[in-house]
Write a protein that holds these residues in place. Structure first.
Motif, PDB file in Angstrom:
ATOM      1  N   TYR A   1      15.016  24.798 -16.798  1.00 38.07           N
ATOM      2  CA  TYR A   1      13.928  25.765 -16.584  1.00 38.07           C
ATOM      3  C   TYR A   1      14.383  27.196 -16.893  1.00 38.07           C
ATOM      4  O   TYR A   1      13.567  28.034 -17.268  1.00 38.07           O
ATOM      5  CB  TYR A   1      13.433  25.722 -15.131  1.00 38.07           C
ATOM      6  CG  TYR A   1      12.609  24.515 -14.694  1.00 38.07           C
ATOM      7  CD1 TYR A   1      12.746  23.265 -15.282  1.00 38.07           C
ATOM      8  CD2 TYR A   1      11.691  24.631 -13.658  1.00 38.07           C
ATOM      9  CE1 TYR A   1      12.007  22.167 -14.836  1.00 38.07           C
ATOM     10  CE2 TYR A   1      10.941  23.538 -13.208  1.00 38.07           C
ATOM     11  CZ  TYR A   1      11.119  22.312 -13.802  1.00 38.07           C
ATOM     12  OH  TYR A   1      10.393  21.228 -13.351  1.00 38.07           O
TER      13      TYR A   1
ATOM     14  N   HIS B   1       1.197  17.242  -4.859  1.00 36.95           N
ATOM     15  CA  HIS B   1       2.455  16.531  -4.571  1.00 36.95           C
ATOM     16  C   HIS B   1       3.158  17.147  -3.360  1.00 36.95           C
ATOM     17  O   HIS B   1       3.555  16.437  -2.430  1.00 36.95           O
ATOM     18  CB  HIS B   1       3.353  16.594  -5.812  1.00 36.95           C
ATOM     19  CG  HIS B   1       4.820  16.491  -5.531  1.00 36.95           C
ATOM     20  ND1 HIS B   1       5.439  15.299  -5.252  1.00 36.95           N
ATOM     21  CD2 HIS B   1       5.792  17.445  -5.463  1.00 36.95           C
ATOM     22  CE1 HIS B   1       6.729  15.515  -5.041  1.00 36.95           C
ATOM     23  NE2 HIS B   1       6.975  16.807  -5.155  1.00 36.95           N
TER      24      HIS B   1
ATOM     25  N   HIS C   1      14.083  21.770  -3.886  1.00 39.12           N
ATOM     26  CA  HIS C   1      14.403  20.343  -3.810  1.00 39.12           C
ATOM     27  C   HIS C   1      15.752  20.074  -3.174  1.00 39.12           C
ATOM     28  O   HIS C   1      15.943  18.991  -2.610  1.00 39.12           O
ATOM     29  CB  HIS C   1      14.227  19.674  -5.177  1.00 39.12           C
ATOM     30  CG  HIS C   1      12.775  19.368  -5.409  1.00 39.12           C
ATOM     31  ND1 HIS C   1      11.915  20.287  -5.947  1.00 39.12           N
ATOM     32  CD2 HIS C   1      12.010  18.293  -5.069  1.00 39.12           C
ATOM     33  CE1 HIS C   1      10.690  19.780  -5.972  1.00 39.12           C
ATOM     34  NE2 HIS C   1      10.717  18.580  -5.435  1.00 39.12           N
TER      35      HIS C   1
END
Ligand code: HEM
Length: 450
Positions: free
Chosen positions: A402, A80, A346
Protein backbone atom coordinates in the motif's frame (compact mmCIF):
# COMPACT_ATOMS: atom_id res chain seq x y z
CA UNK A 1 -28.53 -24.68 79.56
CA UNK A 2 -29.17 -24.79 75.84
CA UNK A 3 -30.68 -27.92 74.44
CA UNK A 4 -30.28 -28.93 70.75
CA UNK A 5 -33.04 -31.33 69.74
CA UNK A 6 -31.93 -34.09 67.35
CA UNK A 7 -33.35 -33.79 63.84
CA UNK A 8 -36.32 -36.11 63.32
CA UNK A 9 -36.69 -38.46 60.37
CA UNK A 10 -39.63 -36.43 58.96
CA UNK A 11 -37.56 -33.22 59.08
CA UNK A 12 -34.67 -35.03 57.41
CA UNK A 13 -36.95 -36.13 54.57
CA UNK A 14 -38.18 -32.56 54.25
CA UNK A 15 -34.60 -31.19 54.24
CA UNK A 16 -33.47 -33.75 51.65
CA UNK A 17 -36.42 -32.87 49.41
CA UNK A 18 -35.68 -29.17 49.80
CA UNK A 19 -31.98 -29.64 49.00
CA UNK A 20 -32.87 -31.72 45.94
CA UNK A 21 -35.34 -29.06 44.79
CA UNK A 22 -32.70 -26.31 45.15
CA UNK A 23 -30.08 -28.40 43.34
CA UNK A 24 -32.48 -29.19 40.50
CA UNK A 25 -33.31 -25.50 40.17
CA UNK A 26 -29.60 -24.54 40.14
CA UNK A 27 -28.88 -27.15 37.47
CA UNK A 28 -31.88 -26.06 35.35
CA UNK A 29 -30.74 -22.42 35.60
CA UNK A 30 -27.19 -23.40 34.63
CA UNK A 31 -28.45 -25.36 31.63
CA UNK A 32 -30.60 -22.42 30.45
CA UNK A 33 -27.62 -20.05 30.87
CA UNK A 34 -25.38 -22.42 28.90
CA UNK A 35 -27.96 -22.64 26.09
CA UNK A 36 -28.11 -18.85 26.02
CA UNK A 37 -24.33 -18.51 25.88
CA UNK A 38 -24.05 -21.17 23.20
CA UNK A 39 -26.56 -19.26 21.06
CA UNK A 40 -24.51 -16.06 21.42
CA UNK A 41 -21.29 -17.91 20.55
CA UNK A 42 -22.71 -19.70 17.50
CA UNK A 43 -24.19 -16.39 16.30
CA UNK A 44 -20.79 -14.72 16.71
CA UNK A 45 -19.09 -17.52 14.77
CA UNK A 46 -21.55 -17.13 11.90
CA UNK A 47 -20.85 -13.37 11.75
CA UNK A 48 -17.13 -14.08 11.91
CA UNK A 49 -17.16 -16.58 9.05
CA UNK A 50 -19.37 -15.07 6.35
CA UNK A 51 -20.13 -11.34 6.77
CA UNK A 52 -16.76 -10.83 8.52
CA UNK A 53 -13.88 -12.93 7.26
CA UNK A 54 -15.23 -14.08 3.90
CA UNK A 55 -16.04 -10.49 2.94
CA UNK A 56 -12.62 -9.35 4.23
CA UNK A 57 -10.88 -11.95 2.07
CA UNK A 58 -13.00 -10.95 -0.94
CA UNK A 59 -12.14 -7.27 -0.40
CA UNK A 60 -8.43 -8.00 -0.06
CA UNK A 61 -8.32 -10.20 -3.17
CA UNK A 62 -10.01 -7.43 -5.17
CA UNK A 63 -7.68 -4.75 -3.75
CA UNK A 64 -4.61 -6.89 -4.58
CA UNK A 65 -5.75 -7.75 -8.09
CA UNK A 66 -6.23 -4.04 -8.86
CA UNK A 67 -3.09 -3.02 -6.95
CA UNK A 68 -4.91 -0.12 -5.25
CA UNK A 69 -6.25 0.15 -1.70
CA UNK A 70 -8.93 2.67 -2.64
CA UNK A 71 -10.30 0.54 -5.49
CA UNK A 72 -13.22 -0.98 -3.56
CA UNK A 73 -16.27 0.54 -1.97
CA UNK A 74 -15.67 1.97 1.55
CA UNK A 75 -19.15 0.67 2.44
CA UNK A 76 -17.96 -2.91 1.84
CA UNK A 77 -14.83 -2.36 3.93
CA UNK A 78 -16.95 -0.92 6.74
CA UNK A 79 -19.42 -3.84 6.43
CA UNK A 80 -16.51 -6.22 7.06
CA UNK A 81 -15.14 -4.18 9.98
CA UNK A 82 -18.55 -3.84 11.68
CA UNK A 83 -19.34 -7.55 11.26
CA UNK A 84 -15.99 -8.52 12.84
CA UNK A 85 -15.95 -6.02 15.71
CA UNK A 86 -19.62 -6.10 16.68
CA UNK A 87 -21.04 -9.18 14.93
CA UNK A 88 -18.28 -11.54 16.04
CA UNK A 89 -16.31 -10.19 19.03
CA UNK A 90 -19.15 -7.98 20.34
CA UNK A 91 -21.64 -10.89 20.32
CA UNK A 92 -19.11 -13.12 22.13
CA UNK A 93 -18.56 -10.41 24.76
CA UNK A 94 -22.28 -9.84 25.36
CA UNK A 95 -22.85 -13.59 25.75
CA UNK A 96 -19.87 -14.08 28.08
CA UNK A 97 -20.92 -10.95 30.00
CA UNK A 98 -24.43 -12.33 30.62
CA UNK A 99 -23.01 -15.71 31.62
CA UNK A 100 -19.99 -14.79 33.68
CA UNK A 101 -20.30 -11.28 35.16
CA UNK A 102 -23.29 -11.97 37.47
CA UNK A 103 -21.53 -15.13 38.72
CA UNK A 104 -18.14 -13.52 39.20
CA UNK A 105 -19.78 -10.59 41.04
CA UNK A 106 -22.19 -12.87 42.92
CA UNK A 107 -25.22 -10.89 41.72
CA UNK A 108 -28.83 -12.00 42.11
CA UNK A 109 -30.05 -14.08 39.15
CA UNK A 110 -31.54 -11.99 36.34
CA UNK A 111 -34.49 -12.88 34.09
CA UNK A 112 -33.10 -14.76 31.09
CA UNK A 113 -35.84 -13.23 28.94
CA UNK A 114 -33.87 -9.94 28.97
CA UNK A 115 -30.77 -11.67 27.60
CA UNK A 116 -32.80 -13.28 24.79
CA UNK A 117 -34.41 -9.95 23.83
CA UNK A 118 -30.94 -8.36 23.82
CA UNK A 119 -29.68 -11.15 21.53
CA UNK A 120 -32.58 -10.72 19.08
CA UNK A 121 -32.19 -6.92 18.89
CA UNK A 122 -28.41 -7.15 18.54
CA UNK A 123 -28.55 -9.75 15.76
CA UNK A 124 -31.21 -7.79 13.84
CA UNK A 125 -29.21 -4.54 14.26
CA UNK A 126 -25.86 -5.96 13.13
CA UNK A 127 -27.44 -7.92 10.25
CA UNK A 128 -29.36 -4.88 8.94
CA UNK A 129 -26.15 -2.86 9.11
CA UNK A 130 -24.23 -5.40 7.06
CA UNK A 131 -26.99 -5.71 4.44
CA UNK A 132 -27.34 -1.92 4.26
CA UNK A 133 -23.64 -1.51 3.50
CA UNK A 134 -23.70 -4.27 0.88
CA UNK A 135 -27.05 -3.52 -0.81
CA UNK A 136 -27.96 0.12 -0.10
CA UNK A 137 -31.72 -0.47 -0.31
CA UNK A 138 -33.60 2.33 1.55
CA UNK A 139 -30.33 2.89 3.38
CA UNK A 140 -31.31 6.32 4.74
CA UNK A 141 -33.83 4.51 6.93
CA UNK A 142 -32.10 1.19 7.57
CA UNK A 143 -28.71 2.67 8.59
CA UNK A 144 -30.00 4.63 11.63
CA UNK A 145 -32.51 1.86 12.35
CA UNK A 146 -29.74 -0.74 12.67
CA UNK A 147 -27.72 1.57 14.96
CA UNK A 148 -30.83 2.13 17.15
CA UNK A 149 -31.37 -1.63 17.53
CA UNK A 150 -27.77 -2.01 18.68
CA UNK A 151 -28.09 0.80 21.24
CA UNK A 152 -31.31 -0.65 22.70
CA UNK A 153 -29.71 -4.12 22.91
CA UNK A 154 -26.76 -2.59 24.78
CA UNK A 155 -29.05 -0.76 27.23
CA UNK A 156 -30.75 -4.08 28.07
CA UNK A 157 -27.35 -5.74 28.54
CA UNK A 158 -26.06 -2.95 30.76
CA UNK A 159 -29.22 -2.84 32.84
CA UNK A 160 -29.09 -6.61 33.33
CA UNK A 161 -25.46 -7.08 34.31
CA UNK A 162 -24.90 -3.75 36.10
CA UNK A 163 -28.35 -3.06 37.52
CA UNK A 164 -28.71 -6.16 39.70
CA UNK A 165 -27.84 -6.17 43.38
CA UNK A 166 -25.40 -8.61 44.95
CA UNK A 167 -27.08 -11.67 46.43
CA UNK A 168 -27.22 -12.00 50.23
CA UNK A 169 -23.95 -12.75 52.04
CA UNK A 170 -20.58 -11.07 52.13
CA UNK A 171 -20.39 -8.53 49.25
CA UNK A 172 -17.67 -9.24 46.73
CA UNK A 173 -14.78 -6.70 46.95
CA UNK A 174 -14.42 -4.29 44.02
CA UNK A 175 -11.47 -5.90 42.21
CA UNK A 176 -9.38 -4.00 39.61
CA UNK A 177 -10.55 -6.21 36.73
CA UNK A 178 -14.10 -4.97 37.32
CA UNK A 179 -13.02 -1.33 36.85
CA UNK A 180 -11.27 -2.28 33.61
CA UNK A 181 -14.34 -4.14 32.31
CA UNK A 182 -16.47 -1.11 33.22
CA UNK A 183 -14.09 1.18 31.27
CA UNK A 184 -14.44 -1.19 28.30
CA UNK A 185 -18.24 -1.23 28.65
CA UNK A 186 -18.23 2.57 28.56
CA UNK A 187 -16.06 2.29 25.42
CA UNK A 188 -18.73 0.03 23.90
CA UNK A 189 -21.45 2.52 24.89
CA UNK A 190 -19.46 5.38 23.31
CA UNK A 191 -18.87 3.34 20.11
CA UNK A 192 -22.57 2.55 19.75
CA UNK A 193 -23.61 6.16 20.40
CA UNK A 194 -21.06 7.50 17.88
CA UNK A 195 -22.32 4.89 15.45
CA UNK A 196 -25.91 6.04 15.97
CA UNK A 197 -24.98 9.74 15.65
CA UNK A 198 -22.91 9.14 12.51
CA UNK A 199 -25.64 6.93 11.00
CA UNK A 200 -28.24 9.69 11.44
CA UNK A 201 -25.83 12.30 10.10
CA UNK A 202 -24.92 10.13 7.09
CA UNK A 203 -28.57 9.31 6.40
CA UNK A 204 -29.43 13.03 6.39
CA UNK A 205 -26.45 14.42 4.49
CA UNK A 206 -24.39 11.56 2.97
CA UNK A 207 -24.42 10.16 -0.55
CA UNK A 208 -23.81 6.50 0.46
CA UNK A 209 -24.16 4.41 3.65
CA UNK A 210 -20.38 4.56 4.25
CA UNK A 211 -19.19 6.87 7.03
CA UNK A 212 -16.80 9.63 5.84
CA UNK A 213 -13.20 8.38 5.95
CA UNK A 214 -11.92 10.91 8.54
CA UNK A 215 -14.72 10.16 10.98
CA UNK A 216 -14.38 6.39 10.41
CA UNK A 217 -10.68 6.47 11.39
CA UNK A 218 -11.44 8.27 14.65
CA UNK A 219 -14.46 6.09 15.38
CA UNK A 220 -12.39 2.91 14.89
CA UNK A 221 -9.99 4.05 17.62
CA UNK A 222 -12.92 4.13 20.06
CA UNK A 223 -14.35 0.75 19.04
CA UNK A 224 -11.00 -1.08 19.00
CA UNK A 225 -8.74 0.58 21.61
CA UNK A 226 -11.61 2.01 23.67
CA UNK A 227 -13.81 -1.09 23.79
CA UNK A 228 -12.12 -4.36 22.76
CA UNK A 229 -8.64 -3.75 24.18
CA UNK A 230 -9.66 -2.95 27.80
CA UNK A 231 -12.30 -5.73 27.66
CA UNK A 232 -9.53 -8.24 26.86
CA UNK A 233 -7.33 -6.76 29.63
CA UNK A 234 -10.16 -7.03 32.18
CA UNK A 235 -10.85 -10.69 31.45
CA UNK A 236 -7.09 -11.38 31.19
CA UNK A 237 -6.63 -9.96 34.69
CA UNK A 238 -9.51 -12.09 36.01
CA UNK A 239 -8.71 -15.42 34.35
CA UNK A 240 -5.17 -15.55 32.97
CA UNK A 241 -3.39 -14.99 36.27
CA UNK A 242 -4.93 -18.33 37.33
CA UNK A 243 -4.81 -20.16 33.97
CA UNK A 244 -1.17 -19.22 33.27
CA UNK A 245 0.01 -19.45 36.90
CA UNK A 246 1.23 -15.85 36.74
CA UNK A 247 2.55 -13.86 39.69
CA UNK A 248 -0.11 -11.83 41.55
CA UNK A 249 -1.73 -9.07 39.51
CA UNK A 250 -0.48 -5.51 40.08
CA UNK A 251 -3.99 -4.09 40.37
CA UNK A 252 -3.11 -0.39 40.69
CA UNK A 253 -0.73 -0.55 37.75
CA UNK A 254 -3.50 -2.10 35.66
CA UNK A 255 -5.69 0.88 36.53
CA UNK A 256 -2.88 3.24 35.45
CA UNK A 257 -2.68 1.31 32.15
CA UNK A 258 -6.43 1.72 31.67
CA UNK A 259 -6.13 5.45 32.39
CA UNK A 260 -3.33 5.84 29.81
CA UNK A 261 -5.35 3.86 27.27
CA UNK A 262 -8.51 5.91 27.85
CA UNK A 263 -6.53 9.14 27.50
CA UNK A 264 -5.00 7.79 24.25
CA UNK A 265 -8.46 6.97 22.87
CA UNK A 266 -9.85 10.41 23.78
CA UNK A 267 -6.84 12.22 22.26
CA UNK A 268 -6.92 9.97 19.18
CA UNK A 269 -10.59 10.79 18.69
CA UNK A 270 -9.52 14.46 18.66
CA UNK A 271 -7.11 13.57 15.80
CA UNK A 272 -3.88 14.04 17.79
CA UNK A 273 -2.68 10.69 16.49
CA UNK A 274 0.98 10.92 17.51
CA UNK A 275 0.30 11.74 21.17
CA UNK A 276 -2.50 9.17 21.14
CA UNK A 277 -0.13 6.51 19.77
CA UNK A 278 2.43 7.18 22.52
CA UNK A 279 -0.26 6.94 25.22
CA UNK A 280 -1.71 3.73 23.73
CA UNK A 281 1.77 2.16 23.56
CA UNK A 282 2.50 3.22 27.14
CA UNK A 283 -0.88 1.84 28.24
CA UNK A 284 -0.32 -1.50 26.48
CA UNK A 285 3.19 -1.89 27.96
CA UNK A 286 1.90 -0.98 31.42
CA UNK A 287 -0.99 -3.49 31.15
CA UNK A 288 1.40 -6.28 30.16
CA UNK A 289 3.63 -5.37 33.13
CA UNK A 290 0.61 -5.26 35.48
CA UNK A 291 -0.67 -8.70 34.48
CA UNK A 292 2.97 -9.92 34.48
CA UNK A 293 2.83 -11.87 31.21
CA UNK A 294 6.52 -11.53 30.51
CA UNK A 295 7.77 -12.50 33.98
CA UNK A 296 8.51 -16.11 34.93
CA UNK A 297 5.28 -17.82 36.07
CA UNK A 298 4.78 -18.56 39.77
CA UNK A 299 2.90 -21.85 39.21
CA UNK A 300 2.41 -24.30 36.36
CA UNK A 301 -0.24 -23.20 33.85
CA UNK A 302 -3.66 -24.90 34.04
CA UNK A 303 -3.87 -26.30 30.52
CA UNK A 304 -6.23 -29.20 31.15
CA UNK A 305 -8.46 -29.83 28.09
CA UNK A 306 -6.50 -27.33 25.96
CA UNK A 307 -3.12 -27.54 24.26
CA UNK A 308 -0.15 -27.01 26.64
CA UNK A 309 1.19 -24.31 24.28
CA UNK A 310 -1.74 -22.05 25.29
CA UNK A 311 0.41 -19.61 27.41
CA UNK A 312 2.87 -19.09 24.54
CA UNK A 313 0.11 -17.79 22.26
CA UNK A 314 -1.20 -15.42 24.91
CA UNK A 315 2.29 -13.89 25.18
CA UNK A 316 2.57 -13.63 21.38
CA UNK A 317 -0.85 -11.90 21.28
CA UNK A 318 0.31 -9.30 23.82
CA UNK A 319 3.43 -8.83 21.67
CA UNK A 320 1.13 -7.98 18.72
CA UNK A 321 -0.67 -5.44 20.89
CA UNK A 322 2.64 -3.58 21.35
CA UNK A 323 3.41 -3.87 17.62
CA UNK A 324 -0.04 -2.43 16.75
CA UNK A 325 0.52 0.60 18.99
CA UNK A 326 4.06 1.17 17.65
CA UNK A 327 2.80 1.00 14.03
CA UNK A 328 0.15 3.58 14.95
CA UNK A 329 2.91 5.99 16.04
CA UNK A 330 4.80 5.37 12.79
CA UNK A 331 1.63 5.95 10.71
CA UNK A 332 0.99 9.24 12.53
CA UNK A 333 4.45 10.51 11.52
CA UNK A 334 3.88 9.91 7.78
CA UNK A 335 1.87 12.28 5.58
CA UNK A 336 0.15 9.46 3.68
CA UNK A 337 0.07 6.12 5.44
CA UNK A 338 -2.93 3.93 4.46
CA UNK A 339 -0.76 0.80 4.51
CA UNK A 340 0.72 1.51 7.93
CA UNK A 341 -2.70 2.36 9.42
CA UNK A 342 -4.16 -0.83 7.89
CA UNK A 343 -1.21 -2.87 9.19
CA UNK A 344 -1.59 -1.37 12.67
CA UNK A 345 -5.33 -2.15 12.64
CA UNK A 346 -4.83 -5.78 11.66
CA UNK A 347 -1.90 -6.25 14.04
CA UNK A 348 -4.46 -5.26 16.68
CA UNK A 349 -7.58 -7.05 15.42
CA UNK A 350 -6.01 -10.27 14.11
CA UNK A 351 -2.70 -10.45 16.04
CA UNK A 352 -4.12 -9.42 19.41
CA UNK A 353 -7.94 -9.64 19.54
CA UNK A 354 -8.49 -12.71 17.34
CA UNK A 355 -5.52 -14.57 18.88
CA UNK A 356 -6.83 -13.82 22.40
CA UNK A 357 -10.35 -14.94 21.45
CA UNK A 358 -8.95 -18.15 19.90
CA UNK A 359 -6.81 -18.90 22.99
CA UNK A 360 -9.02 -17.86 25.90
CA UNK A 361 -12.24 -18.76 24.05
CA UNK A 362 -11.23 -22.38 23.60
CA UNK A 363 -10.08 -22.52 27.22
CA UNK A 364 -13.32 -21.24 28.80
CA UNK A 365 -16.22 -21.63 26.35
CA UNK A 366 -16.54 -25.44 26.26
CA UNK A 367 -17.03 -25.60 30.03
CA UNK A 368 -19.27 -22.51 30.18
CA UNK A 369 -21.44 -23.98 27.40
CA UNK A 370 -22.77 -26.89 29.40
CA UNK A 371 -19.60 -28.47 30.84
CA UNK A 372 -18.22 -29.64 27.51
CA UNK A 373 -14.65 -30.56 26.63
CA UNK A 374 -12.87 -28.99 23.64
CA UNK A 375 -13.15 -31.38 20.69
CA UNK A 376 -9.55 -31.08 19.47
CA UNK A 377 -6.86 -29.44 21.63
CA UNK A 378 -4.39 -30.44 18.89
CA UNK A 379 -6.11 -28.13 16.38
CA UNK A 380 -5.51 -25.19 18.73
CA UNK A 381 -1.79 -24.62 18.00
CA UNK A 382 -2.38 -25.38 14.30
CA UNK A 383 -4.97 -22.61 13.94
CA UNK A 384 -3.01 -20.19 16.12
CA UNK A 385 0.21 -20.71 14.14
CA UNK A 386 -1.77 -20.15 10.91
CA UNK A 387 -3.44 -17.04 12.35
CA UNK A 388 -0.16 -15.54 13.47
CA UNK A 389 1.65 -16.47 10.25
CA UNK A 390 -1.22 -14.95 8.21
CA UNK A 391 -1.11 -11.83 10.37
CA UNK A 392 2.66 -11.48 9.93
CA UNK A 393 2.37 -11.83 6.14
CA UNK A 394 -0.55 -9.37 6.08
CA UNK A 395 1.04 -6.69 8.27
CA UNK A 396 4.38 -6.82 6.45
CA UNK A 397 3.01 -6.98 2.90
CA UNK A 398 0.28 -4.37 3.50
CA UNK A 399 2.94 -1.81 4.46
CA UNK A 400 5.15 -2.67 1.49
CA UNK A 401 2.29 -2.85 -1.07
CA UNK A 402 0.00 0.00 0.00
CA UNK A 403 2.93 2.38 0.65
CA UNK A 404 4.35 1.63 -2.85
CA UNK A 405 7.66 0.32 -1.49
CA UNK A 406 7.65 -2.80 -3.76
CA UNK A 407 5.14 -4.32 -6.20
CA UNK A 408 5.77 -8.01 -5.29
CA UNK A 409 3.97 -7.48 -1.98
CA UNK A 410 0.58 -7.25 -3.77
CA UNK A 411 0.81 -10.94 -4.58
CA UNK A 412 1.52 -11.87 -0.94
CA UNK A 413 -1.66 -10.20 0.38
CA UNK A 414 -4.15 -12.79 -0.99
CA UNK A 415 -1.97 -15.58 0.44
CA UNK A 416 -2.15 -13.93 3.87
CA UNK A 417 -5.95 -13.69 3.52
CA UNK A 418 -6.31 -17.39 2.70
CA UNK A 419 -4.01 -18.43 5.55
CA UNK A 420 -6.09 -16.34 8.00
CA UNK A 421 -9.33 -17.69 6.53
CA UNK A 422 -8.11 -21.26 7.16
CA UNK A 423 -7.25 -20.38 10.77
CA UNK A 424 -10.64 -18.78 11.39
CA UNK A 425 -12.49 -21.74 9.82
CA UNK A 426 -10.59 -24.24 12.00
CA UNK A 427 -11.50 -22.21 15.10
CA UNK A 428 -15.19 -22.28 14.12
CA UNK A 429 -15.10 -26.02 13.35
CA UNK A 430 -13.46 -26.81 16.69
CA UNK A 431 -16.16 -24.94 18.60
CA UNK A 432 -19.09 -26.20 16.47
CA UNK A 433 -18.04 -29.84 16.95
CA UNK A 434 -17.44 -29.22 20.67
CA UNK A 435 -21.00 -27.91 21.04
CA UNK A 436 -22.45 -30.86 19.12
CA UNK A 437 -20.81 -33.37 21.46
CA UNK A 438 -22.61 -34.37 24.68
CA UNK A 439 -21.70 -32.48 27.85
CA UNK A 440 -20.09 -34.07 30.88
CA UNK A 441 -22.41 -34.39 33.93
CA UNK A 442 -23.49 -31.06 35.43
CA UNK A 443 -23.61 -30.69 39.20
CA UNK A 444 -23.73 -27.45 41.20
CA UNK A 445 -20.17 -28.26 42.33
CA UNK A 446 -18.68 -28.05 38.88
CA UNK A 447 -20.64 -24.92 37.89
CA UNK A 448 -17.81 -22.43 38.00
CA UNK A 449 -16.45 -19.56 35.96
CA UNK A 450 -12.82 -20.64 36.42
C1 HEM B 1 -9.03 -13.17 7.04
C2 HEM B 1 -8.83 -12.13 7.78
C3 HEM B 1 -9.08 -10.70 7.38
C4 HEM B 1 -8.97 -10.10 6.14
C5 HEM B 1 -8.56 -10.75 4.84
C6 HEM B 1 -9.32 -8.73 6.30
C7 HEM B 1 -9.34 -7.78 5.28
C8 HEM B 1 -9.57 -6.44 5.43
C9 HEM B 1 -9.45 -5.42 4.40
C10 HEM B 1 -9.04 -5.69 2.97
C11 HEM B 1 -9.73 -4.24 4.93
C12 HEM B 1 -9.71 -2.88 4.21
C13 HEM B 1 -8.64 -1.94 4.78
C14 HEM B 1 -7.26 -2.46 4.54
O1 HEM B 1 -6.95 -2.81 3.41
O2 HEM B 1 -6.49 -2.52 5.53
C15 HEM B 1 -10.08 -4.46 6.33
C16 HEM B 1 -10.45 -3.49 7.23
C17 HEM B 1 -10.84 -3.76 8.51
N1 HEM B 1 -10.82 -4.99 9.16
FE1 HEM B 1 -10.22 -6.73 8.39
N2 HEM B 1 -9.62 -8.51 7.61
C18 HEM B 1 -9.49 -9.69 8.30
C19 HEM B 1 -9.70 -9.91 9.63
C20 HEM B 1 -10.21 -8.97 10.49
C21 HEM B 1 -10.55 -9.22 11.87
C22 HEM B 1 -10.37 -10.56 12.58
C23 HEM B 1 -11.04 -8.06 12.36
C24 HEM B 1 -11.57 -7.75 13.73
C25 HEM B 1 -11.70 -8.59 14.72
C26 HEM B 1 -11.01 -7.07 11.31
C27 HEM B 1 -11.40 -5.75 11.42
C28 HEM B 1 -11.29 -4.80 10.44
C29 HEM B 1 -11.63 -3.41 10.62
C30 HEM B 1 -12.18 -2.80 11.90
C31 HEM B 1 -11.35 -2.77 9.42
C32 HEM B 1 -11.56 -1.29 9.09
C33 HEM B 1 -12.95 -1.09 8.58
C34 HEM B 1 -13.19 0.38 8.27
O3 HEM B 1 -12.36 1.00 7.57
O4 HEM B 1 -14.21 0.89 8.75
N3 HEM B 1 -10.49 -7.67 10.19
N4 HEM B 1 -9.96 -5.82 6.60
Amino acid sequence: MSHVSPIGSQERVWLDANTKYLMDRAIAREQSLSRLLMTYIVTGLVFMLLPGTFLGVWNLIKISSRGAAESISPAWIQAHGHAQLFGWVGTFILGIGFYAIPKLRKLKPFALREAWICWALWVVGVTIRWLTNIYPWHWRITLPLSASFEVVAFVIFFHTVAGHRPSAGVPRPWEPWISVVIAATLGLAASLLFNLGASIQTALHGSSPAFPHEFDQRYLIVSTWGFLVPMVWGFSARWLTVFMGLRPLRGRILLVATGLNTAGVAIGFCEQFMVAGVLLLAGAGTAAAAIRFFEPAAKPAKTINVHPSFPVFIRIAYGWLLVAAALGIWASLEAEAPGIWGASRHALTVGFIAAMVFSVGQRVLPSFCGMRVLWSPTLMPVMLVLLIAGCLLRVASEIVAYQDYAAWAWSVLPVSALVELTAVTLFAINLFVTFLRPPVAVTPLNMTTE
